[in-house]
Structure formats: C-alpha cells, structure tokens
Design an enzyme around this catalytic site. Structure first.
Site, short mmCIF file in Angstrom:
data_model
loop_
_atom_site.label_atom_id
_atom_site.label_comp_id
_atom_site.label_asym_id
_atom_site.label_seq_id
_atom_site.Cartn_x
_atom_site.Cartn_y
_atom_site.Cartn_z
N CYS A 61 0.93 -1.11 -0.08
CA CYS A 61 -0.11 0.04 -0.13
C CYS A 61 0.89 1.30 -0.10
CB CYS A 61 -0.89 0.02 1.14
SG CYS A 61 -1.90 1.48 1.39
N TYR A 190 -6.05 5.14 -10.18
CA TYR A 190 -7.34 4.58 -9.79
C TYR A 190 -8.56 5.04 -10.54
CZ TYR A 190 -4.63 3.25 -5.65
OH TYR A 190 -3.54 2.64 -4.87
#
Length: 317
Positions: A61, A190
């Site tokens: 992450c 994203y």
C-alpha cells in the site's frame, strides 16, 4: 499461542470491495472516519509519547508506505512501533498471516478487529495505515494524509530534528503541491483503472501523463521538489513513482512511457531510493499488484493501450 488468519479464499469469501469500499464512478476515495491527531502537548487528546503508538501497514500500500518512510527518516523506529498485514486480502479485508507475521500488539487475526474495537460494528472501509493507541485501546487515525504530518512534527523530543519534512516557512506551498500530487498522481491511476467509458479513460490517463511531464520539468531545476531538502511532498510523490512501472501502469494502462522514459523523474526517484528510509521500506515483489487478481474497481469497458510490467535497475547511477 500465536494465531493467524486463515488463507485468502476468494472462492468462499469473494474479493475485497463490495459492501466495504464505496466509490463513485469518478473514484472519489472513501471516507476515512478516524481522524484523531497526535500533538506534542496532548491538546488533541493524543499526546506524543514513546511506546504509546503502533502503526499497522502493508508493504503493497502506497498510503501506508508513506508512514514507514517518515518514521525512518525521523528516526522514530524505537518510538512508534510498526507491523505489517498480509499482502493479499479477500472480502474479510487485511489480515495477519504467517508470511508477514502476527499482530504484536493485540493478537488480532484480522485488521477489522481493530476497527470493531474502536467502533463496534464498524461497517466501512478497512484501510491501512492505521495508527493505534495502546493507552486507549483504539484507532487514533486511519486518515493517511494526517498520520505522516503528525509523525513528522509531533515527536520532535525523540526524533532526528535535522530532518524537517514540513518546515513552517514552506507549509503553504507544500500543502498546495500535495493537493496537486494527490489528485493528478497519487489517486489518478485509480481513476484511470475505474474509467467506465473511452472518453473518461483517455481524459484520466492524459491527466496523469501531463502531471508527470510537469513534474519532470520542475525536477530539471532542483534535486527535490523544494530544492535540496526532502519534504512531505517528496514522500507522497515517490510512493507512486516506485509503483508506476510494476503496478499502476500495467494495471490501469496509463502511458506508453515508463518511469525510466522521464529522465529527471527517474533520476530523482533513484536518488531517493538510495536512502534507507525509502529503500528499506520497499519490497518490489509486493508492488507487482498488476499481476494478481483484478481489483474490484478495475473496469474492463474502455479499449486500453498495451503496457507490460517492468522492473528497472533502481541502483543504476
């Protein structure tokens, strides 16, 4: 006795996302509801103290890696403890498995338990990083933009004060650039991945390319984003750059150019990688997320360019 979560089982539990991760078609990130702040004087309700706080993070992450980088840059390894969840998850969310080790603080098997301990029945997104407070037995924050600011400013009594990632004279400019980096670089891949039609896909991917070109020009004039000193902005940009060729670009199909095709950005990224805070918190195998099961937000509608994962020589001089 140490206990671990059962293995990832997509067949039984399904992928992470539905019911937890609620985003719009334009990929506005979910709300991060725990937004406590750690302060040096404790006026926020959370006083900076050695041994009180723990970071739950994931190697994969980028938002979580920021906290590990800042923690190491500031010399806080013995002040704020840290542990990793497993790289993979099903609908149960982040978990503690043997590969990355147990939860050393609470003995949880799933990170969801930390959320439930803070807000019983918590229904929302289970994210990392999580800043945990041993004293209150709950989450201080899962709001990633705040955590690194607090690590970088509130623990000066125990930190390396020669490192100032958020200097007062630059805070306004850093905040402004951080917003640009967030919208056009950090979060933008994203949006490319989640684009539902061709026009949106082209618009979003060219926004990323334009931002990289703008930063390429800026870094042609200075070593780091604000001259010769590393700031919070560099940490925020770098975690996306290091994932670009292995993760974001092959997943979302953003650009025909790799990071190595931007000479100034590539030199800048390698420069930072030579520092232990960046190198030691990076595991390239964990950044190949484009090669695993497709995330729930990836949309297969638009016709996308062809991009293959690429691992360049990060030690090149």
């Amino acid at each position: 006795m140490t206990t671990f979560a059962s293995p990832v089982d997509l067949g039984t539990f399904g992928p992470y996302g539905p019911g937890r991760l609620h985003t719009s078609a334009g990929w506005n990130r979910p709300v991060y509801p725990f937004q406590g702040r750690v302060t040096a004087d404790g006026s926020s309700g959370f006083r900076a103290e050695p041994g009180r706080y723990h970071l739950y993070i994931a190697w994969v992450c980028p938002w979580a890696q920021r906290t590990a980088i800042v923690r190491k840059l500031k010399g806080l390894e013995e002040v704020v403890s840290l542990s990793y969840v497993d790289d993979e998850r099903d609908s149960r969310g982040w978990a503690f498995r043997e590969r990355r080790g147990p939860d050393p603080v609470n003995g949880f098997t799933f990170l969801e338990q930390a959320y439930d301990a803070t807000e019983p029945g918590y229904p929302g997104h289970i994210s990392v990083p999580v800043l945990w407070d041993r004293e209150t037995g709950g989450i201080v924050s899962n709001n990633f933009p705040d955590i690194t600011i607090d690590l970088g400013t509130a623990f000066e009594k125990w930190a390396d004060t020669s490192v100032d990632l958020y200097p007062e004279d630059l805070r306004g400019r850093i905040d402004e650039l951080n917003e640009e980096i967030y919208h056009d670089v950090n979060n933008a891949p994203y949006k490319v991945a989640g684009a539902t039609n061709q026009d949106d896909y082209e618009e979003h991917r060219h926004r990323v390319i334009t931002a990289l070109e703008r930063l390429e020009e800026r870094l042609g004039e200075s070593r780091y984003l604000f001259g010769d000193r590393i700031t919070e902005s560099d940490v925020r940009l770098w975690v996306t750059l290091v994932r670009f060729d292995l993760g974001y670009n092959p997943l979302a199909k953003i650009s025909e150019r790799a990071l190595t095709d931007f000479p100034n950005l590539w030199a800048y990224a390698r420069d930072l990688y030579q520092r232990p805070a960046f190198r030691d918190t990076t595991e390239f195998a964990a950044l190949r997320f484009s090669e695993g099961p497709a995330p729930s937000f990836l949309n297969g509608g638009p016709k996308r360019i062809t991009v293959e994962p690429a691992l360049a020589d990060w030690d090149a001089r």
